[in-house]
Design an enzyme around this catalytic site. Structure first.
Site, PDB file in Angstrom:
ATOM      1  N   ARG A  30       0.855  -1.184   0.000  1.00 23.54           N
ATOM      2  CA  ARG A  30       0.000   0.000   0.000  1.00 23.54           C
ATOM      3  C   ARG A  30       0.893   1.237   0.000  1.00 23.54           C
ATOM      4  O   ARG A  30       1.932   1.268   0.680  1.00 23.54           O
ATOM      5  CB  ARG A  30      -0.903   0.034   1.234  1.00 23.54           C
ATOM      6  CG  ARG A  30      -2.054  -0.943   1.210  1.00 23.54           C
ATOM      7  CD  ARG A  30      -3.134  -0.565   0.171  1.00 23.54           C
ATOM      8  NE  ARG A  30      -4.241  -1.508   0.140  1.00 23.54           N
ATOM      9  CZ  ARG A  30      -4.328  -2.547  -0.700  1.00 23.54           C
ATOM     10  NH1 ARG A  30      -3.365  -2.789  -1.561  1.00 23.54           N
ATOM     11  NH2 ARG A  30      -5.391  -3.329  -0.671  1.00 23.54           N
ATOM     12  N   GLU A  56      -3.936   7.372  -4.492  1.00 25.00           N
ATOM     13  CA  GLU A  56      -4.157   6.675  -5.757  1.00 25.00           C
ATOM     14  C   GLU A  56      -5.457   7.145  -6.368  1.00 25.00           C
ATOM     15  O   GLU A  56      -6.464   7.138  -5.665  1.00 25.00           O
ATOM     16  CB  GLU A  56      -4.225   5.162  -5.534  1.00 25.00           C
ATOM     17  CG  GLU A  56      -2.872   4.518  -5.579  1.00 25.00           C
ATOM     18  CD  GLU A  56      -2.914   3.016  -5.360  1.00 25.00           C
ATOM     19  OE1 GLU A  56      -3.935   2.386  -5.688  1.00 25.00           O
ATOM     20  OE2 GLU A  56      -1.921   2.488  -4.853  1.00 25.00           O
ATOM     21  N   HIS A 113      -1.015   0.233  -9.942  1.00 24.71           N
ATOM     22  CA  HIS A 113      -1.647  -0.794  -9.098  1.00 24.71           C
ATOM     23  C   HIS A 113      -2.065  -2.013  -9.936  1.00 24.71           C
ATOM     24  O   HIS A 113      -3.245  -2.374  -9.991  1.00 24.71           O
ATOM     25  CB  HIS A 113      -2.852  -0.202  -8.346  1.00 24.71           C
ATOM     26  CG  HIS A 113      -3.154  -0.938  -7.068  1.00 24.71           C
ATOM     27  ND1 HIS A 113      -3.558  -0.311  -5.920  1.00 24.71           N
ATOM     28  CD2 HIS A 113      -3.128  -2.261  -6.766  1.00 24.71           C
ATOM     29  CE1 HIS A 113      -3.758  -1.216  -4.972  1.00 24.71           C
ATOM     30  NE2 HIS A 113      -3.496  -2.408  -5.463  1.00 24.71           N
TER      31      HIS A 113
HETATM   32  C1  8YV Z   1      -6.516  -5.027  -6.141  1.00 26.49           C
HETATM   33  C2  8YV Z   1      -5.044  -5.169  -4.018  1.00 26.49           C
HETATM   34  O1  8YV Z   1      -6.140  -4.575  -7.408  1.00 26.49           O
HETATM   35  O2  8YV Z   1      -5.678  -7.306  -3.301  1.00 26.49           O
HETATM   36  C3  8YV Z   1      -5.332  -6.179  -2.977  1.00 26.49           C
HETATM   37  O3  8YV Z   1      -5.192  -5.853  -1.787  1.00 26.49           O
HETATM   38  O4  8YV Z   1      -4.577  -4.137  -3.740  1.00 26.49           O
HETATM   39  C4  8YV Z   1      -5.271  -5.450  -5.460  1.00 26.49           C
HETATM   40  O5  8YV Z   1      -5.124  -6.799  -5.733  1.00 26.49           O
HETATM   41  C5  8YV Z   1      -7.400  -4.011  -5.532  1.00 26.49           C
HETATM   42  O6  8YV Z   1      -7.746  -4.321  -4.246  1.00 26.49           O
HETATM   43  C6  8YV Z   1      -8.624  -3.893  -6.425  1.00 26.49           C
HETATM   44  O7  8YV Z   1      -9.801  -3.979  -5.744  1.00 26.49           O
END
Ligand code: 8YV
Length: 328
Positions: free
Chosen positions: A241, A270, A289
């Site tokens: 993150r 983001e 991302h």
């Molecule tokens: C996703 C992510 O792209 O799984 C996670 O925690 O950050 C990513 O895999 C994102 O959450 C999309 O909803």
């Protein structure tokens, strides 16, 4: 016309439609995209009357969104393994299960981390920029980077994704150090990962890859003081993150050559605005991302998030619940 007895599900962005068939068989499923930067007002408006919410990237669900959904809200089934977008305490207080999508995205995210490690270490982004700006001129010393093979990889957070990155590192003859909340004796044997303190980790790593969850105590864990302890040749990789890094300090550290560079899949905020210096600092290579953006992972994430919603809506226990105490 929608049947008022059927549960209503809101998916806040596009998913793999073919993996929704079972959920659609029992519920009215609306896929309506909200912007990445959606306000809580937009979330509340979309939540009204929902039995399940499947939030995709950026979809924040706090207590007020749960309350806007109303008493029929049965589950918040996150599309992602990280769930810092959801107020789990608020859900638990309302006895609403929150689920996530672990496992299915481990290999995709580890691939992305390793790709960033190589791209940032070997300065591929700066190379592409040079070509786009018509500066392709071979020169001794042109874009010399850090060699990956045989270097030391530091992993912060040896969970499933961190361990998958460590497995890849073995093929590159890397020494693997790690720091985690808990020691992982099995991984120390199977991955030949050496446990060390956070300070040792950042001092010794040639490549430092972040895999811990974003919590109040990990926010800005890589701050100016920590960056100052790193090797001038070190490269930071972040597929966790954006909030794990004090971004302004990272930009300064790369600009001042305190460290060599960074490869980032995640930023704070983001998306970053196009003029954010994080996108314009030579040595910092950023992708939008994409960690779990493989065909297999996205299919798995859709199946698992929809499967979690389906389970709860049909009176079964969800497969991957992050607050299982509400199930008893
Ligand atoms: C996703 C992510 O792209 O799984 C996670 O925690 O950050 C990513 O895999 C994102 O959450 C999309 O909803």
């Amino acid at each position: 016309m929608s049947d008022t007895r059927r549960p209503r599900v809101w998916i806040t962005g596009p998913v793999v439609e073919a993996a929704l068939a079972d959920l659609r068989a029992i519920a009215d499923v609306t896929v309506r995209q909200i912007p990445e930067t959606a306000s809580l007002d937009e979330m509340r408006a979309g939540a009204v009357g929902m039995s399940a919410i499947i939030p995709i990237s950026g979809g924040r669900v706090d207590g007020s969104v749960m309350d806007a959904a109303g008493p029929g809200l049965k589950v918040v089934a996150n599309f992602g393994v990280g769930y810092d977008n959801i107020d789990v305490a608020a859900a638990t207080a309302r006895r609403i299960p929150v689920t996530n999508t672990p496992d299915v995205l481990v290999e995709a995210t580890a691939d992305a981390a390793f790709g960033l490690l190589i791209a940032a270490g070997r300065r591929f982004g700066e190379g592409q920029t040079a070509m786009l700006e018509n500066r392709w001129q071979w020169a001794q010393g042109l874009l010399w980077g850090q060699e990956v093979f045989g270097s030391t990889l530091g992993i912060l957070g040896l969970g499933r994704i961190g361990a998958a990155v460590a497995r890849r590192a073995q093929g590159f003859g890397m020494r693997v150090l790690y720091h985690s909340r808990n020691r992982k004796p099995e991984a120390e044997v199977s991955l030949r990962a050496e446990y060390c303190s956070f300070e040792e980790l950042i001092r010794q790593s040639d490549f430092l890859s972040l895999h811990c969850a974003l919590r109040p105590e990990t926010r800005h864990i890589l701050n100016a003081a920590a960056l100052a302890m790193m090797k001038p040749t070190a490269v930071v990789v972040n597929t966790g993150r954006g909030g794990l890094i004090e971004q302004s300090a990272l930009i300064e550290a790369v600009r001042n050559k305190q460290i060599a560079g960074a490869g980032l899949d995640v930023t704070d905020p983001e998306p970053p605005s196009p003029d954010d210096p994080i996108l314009h600092t030579p040595g910092i290579f950023v992708i939008p991302h994409l960690g779990s953006a493989s065909v297999a992972a996205r299919q798995g994430m859709t199946r698992l998030s929809a499967g979690n919603a389906l389970a709860v809506l049909t009176g079964r226990s969800p497969l991957t619940c992050v607050n299982p105490e509400v199930l008893s």
